[in-house]
Enzyme design. Structure first.
Site, PDB file in Angstrom:
ATOM      1  N   SER A 144     -10.377 -13.122  44.165  1.00 32.84           N
ATOM      2  CA  SER A 144      -9.397 -12.977  45.249  1.00 32.84           C
ATOM      3  C   SER A 144      -9.608 -14.137  46.221  1.00 32.84           C
ATOM      4  CB  SER A 144      -9.642 -11.659  45.983  1.00 32.84           C
ATOM      5  OG  SER A 144      -8.957 -11.648  47.226  1.00 32.84           O
ATOM      6  N   TYR A 157     -15.285  -5.992  50.068  1.00 34.90           N
ATOM      7  CA  TYR A 157     -14.399  -6.541  49.030  1.00 34.90           C
ATOM      8  C   TYR A 157     -14.722  -8.026  48.797  1.00 34.90           C
ATOM      9  CZ  TYR A 157      -9.948  -7.496  46.608  1.00 34.90           C
ATOM     10  OH  TYR A 157      -8.983  -7.871  45.698  1.00 34.90           O
TER      11      TYR A 157
HETATM   12  N1  LIG Z   1      -2.825  -7.098  44.602  1.00 34.03           N
HETATM   13  C1  LIG Z   1      -3.393  -8.065  45.284  1.00 34.03           C
HETATM   14  O1  LIG Z   1      -2.906  -8.482  46.355  1.00 34.03           O
HETATM   15  C2  LIG Z   1      -4.652  -8.690  44.804  1.00 34.03           C
HETATM   16  C3  LIG Z   1      -5.102  -9.850  45.450  1.00 34.03           C
HETATM   17  C4  LIG Z   1      -6.280 -10.440  45.029  1.00 34.03           C
HETATM   18  C5  LIG Z   1      -6.988  -9.912  43.980  1.00 34.03           C
HETATM   19  N2  LIG Z   1      -6.534  -8.781  43.351  1.00 34.03           N
HETATM   20  C6  LIG Z   1      -7.355  -8.248  42.264  1.00 34.03           C
HETATM   21  O2  LIG Z   1      -6.565  -8.101  41.093  1.00 34.03           O
HETATM   22  C7  LIG Z   1      -7.038  -6.999  40.326  1.00 34.03           C
HETATM   23  C8  LIG Z   1      -5.879  -6.071  40.017  1.00 34.03           C
HETATM   24  O3  LIG Z   1      -5.350  -5.571  41.228  1.00 34.03           O
HETATM   25  P1  LIG Z   1      -3.979  -4.779  41.327  1.00 34.03           P
HETATM   26  O4  LIG Z   1      -3.350  -5.230  42.575  1.00 34.03           O
HETATM   27  O5  LIG Z   1      -3.243  -4.857  40.041  1.00 34.03           O
HETATM   28  O6  LIG Z   1      -4.522  -3.294  41.564  1.00 34.03           O
HETATM   29  P2  LIG Z   1      -4.066  -1.854  40.996  1.00 34.03           P
HETATM   30  O7  LIG Z   1      -2.593  -1.843  40.764  1.00 34.03           O
HETATM   31  O8  LIG Z   1      -4.646  -0.835  41.911  1.00 34.03           O
HETATM   32  O9  LIG Z   1      -4.795  -1.781  39.600  1.00 34.03           O
HETATM   33  C9  LIG Z   1      -6.196  -1.598  39.512  1.00 34.03           C
HETATM   34  C10 LIG Z   1      -6.512  -1.258  38.073  1.00 34.03           C
HETATM   35  O10 LIG Z   1      -7.914  -1.098  37.933  1.00 34.03           O
HETATM   36  C11 LIG Z   1      -8.150   0.024  37.068  1.00 34.03           C
HETATM   37  N3  LIG Z   1      -9.493   0.538  37.314  1.00 34.03           N
HETATM   38  C12 LIG Z   1     -10.087   0.769  38.512  1.00 34.03           C
HETATM   39  N4  LIG Z   1     -11.318   1.277  38.324  1.00 34.03           N
HETATM   40  C13 LIG Z   1     -11.516   1.341  36.977  1.00 34.03           C
HETATM   41  C14 LIG Z   1     -12.585   1.773  36.155  1.00 34.03           C
HETATM   42  N5  LIG Z   1     -13.732   2.273  36.680  1.00 34.03           N
HETATM   43  N6  LIG Z   1     -12.457   1.711  34.815  1.00 34.03           N
HETATM   44  C15 LIG Z   1     -11.310   1.232  34.266  1.00 34.03           C
HETATM   45  N7  LIG Z   1     -10.263   0.801  34.999  1.00 34.03           N
HETATM   46  C16 LIG Z   1     -10.359   0.869  36.327  1.00 34.03           C
HETATM   47  C17 LIG Z   1      -7.029   0.991  37.448  1.00 34.03           C
HETATM   48  O11 LIG Z   1      -6.753   1.873  36.387  1.00 34.03           O
HETATM   49  P3  LIG Z   1      -7.116   3.439  36.292  1.00 34.03           P
HETATM   50  O12 LIG Z   1      -6.981   4.018  37.660  1.00 34.03           O
HETATM   51  O13 LIG Z   1      -6.116   3.937  35.287  1.00 34.03           O
HETATM   52  O14 LIG Z   1      -8.504   3.448  35.755  1.00 34.03           O
HETATM   53  C18 LIG Z   1      -5.853   0.030  37.605  1.00 34.03           C
HETATM   54  O15 LIG Z   1      -5.247  -0.212  36.368  1.00 34.03           O
HETATM   55  C19 LIG Z   1      -8.156  -6.358  41.160  1.00 34.03           C
HETATM   56  O16 LIG Z   1      -9.399  -6.790  40.682  1.00 34.03           O
HETATM   57  C20 LIG Z   1      -7.894  -6.870  42.554  1.00 34.03           C
HETATM   58  O17 LIG Z   1      -9.067  -6.907  43.333  1.00 34.03           O
HETATM   59  C21 LIG Z   1      -5.396  -8.174  43.743  1.00 34.03           C
END
Ligand SMILES: NC(=O)c1ccc[n+]([C@@H]2O[C@H](COP(=O)([O-])OP(=O)(O)OC[C@H]3O[C@@H](n4cnc5c(N)ncnc54)[C@H](OP(=O)(O)O)[C@@H]3O)[C@@H](O)[C@H]2O)c1
Length: 253
Positions: A144, A157
């Site tokens: 991130s 985070y």
């Molecule tokens: N959105 C942003 O603005 C942003 C910015 C920078 C970085 N990121 C990074 O990008 C990545 C994806 O983010 P997102 O925005 O797509 O978030 P999201 O929509 O909340 O998706 C998070 C995913 O992680 C899975 N997950 C969480 N804990 C888990 C576990 N113990 N085992 C297996 N799966 C697990 C969840 O699936 P289940 O609940 O089905 O397990 C879900 O599919 C993250 O690492 C986040 O930190 C996001």
């Protein structure tokens, strides 16, 4: 004409494929020709992602990535079923907005486990002899911009996202002789279930402030999946140990 960005013939694991960025990565990798193994805990939501993907070749693998023993077994079973793995998008993760004075040890431990240790252990298993694709393998960690710059109440985070960047550089050096490349993508803000209820997205005033910090505005999940496709493809065969900010210019200032 040969397309250097094609993922034909590659098996790619995508964690977090039940939601947000991971779901988009799974769909777009399939479009680029990959066989995708969709990983997250919620099987129903994984099936929803699968229903948007072309082809019969993909696999849904419901798995809690914090269960290290199960990760070992499932990687073994997957390789037996589909052969060596040519790429991993480590997208699963959690977020929080917590001021320093409210941080509890157990919350920090569980965030490290969800965002760092689970991605490292999955990577360790994939990179075992016989599990990775000897023609070339690409590992991606979803870091991130919070691993590059600071922000109010993002200590926990940021800690996890910075850890991924540091780890990726050392793993990249260690695994280069095996033709395994390791990189991070550092996204700026994209509205997904991870943040839509957090104050900086849910409060319209705070959201406008956040948007103004991104010269190109907030991003979309495809902005990240396109960067992942590049890193997974042979077009990035000489790219390793890097952190690529895909952030609408957030860190350019
Ligand atoms: N959105 C942003 O603005 C942003 C910015 C920078 C970085 N990121 C990074 O990008 C990545 C994806 O983010 P997102 O925005 O797509 O978030 P999201 O929509 O909340 O998706 C998070 C995913 O992680 C899975 N997950 C969480 N804990 C888990 C576990 N113990 N085992 C297996 N799966 C697990 C969840 O699936 P289940 O609940 O089905 O397990 C879900 O599919 C993250 O690492 C986040 O930190 C996001």
């Amino acid at each position: 004409m040969n397309n250097p960005f094609s993922l034909e013939g590659k098996t790619i694991l995508v964690t977090g494929a039940s939601s947000g960025i991971g779901a988009r990565c799974a769909i777009d990798c399939a479009t680029m020709g990959a066989r995708v193994v969709l990983i997250a805990r919620n099987e129903q939501r994984l099936q929803e992602t699968l229903s948007q993907m072309g082809g019969e070749r993909h696999i849904v693998l419901p798995l809690d990535l914090t269960n290290v023993e199960l990760v070992v077994t499932k990687v073994k079973e997957t390789v037996k079923q589909v052969g060596p793995i040519a790429g991993v998008i480590n997208c699963a993760g959690v977020s929080s907005v917590t001021p320093l004075k409210l941080i509890k040890e157990e919350d920090m431990a569980s965030m490290m486990q969800a965002n760092v240790y689970s991605a490292l252990f999955l990577t360790k298993e994939v990179c075992r002899m016989g599990n990775y694709d000897k023609k070339g393998t690409s590992i991606i960690f979803l870091s991130s911009i919070m691993g590059l710059v600071g922000e109010n109440a993002k200590t926990m985070y940021s800690l996890t996202k910075g850890a991924l960047q540091s780890a990726a550089r050392s793993i990249a050096i260690e695994l280069a002789p095996k033709k395994i490349r390791v990189n991070c993508i550092a996204p700026g803000a994209i509205v997904t279930p991870i943040n839509e209820k957090l104050p900086h997205m849910a409060d319209p005033v705070k959201r406008a402030v956040l948007e103004a910090k991104h010269p190109l505005g907030l991003g979309q999940t495809t902005d990240i999946s396109n960067a992942c496709i590049y890193l997974l493809s042979d077009a990035a065969r000489w790219v390793t140990g890097q952190v690529i900010a895909v952030d609408g210019g957030y860190t350019a200032k």
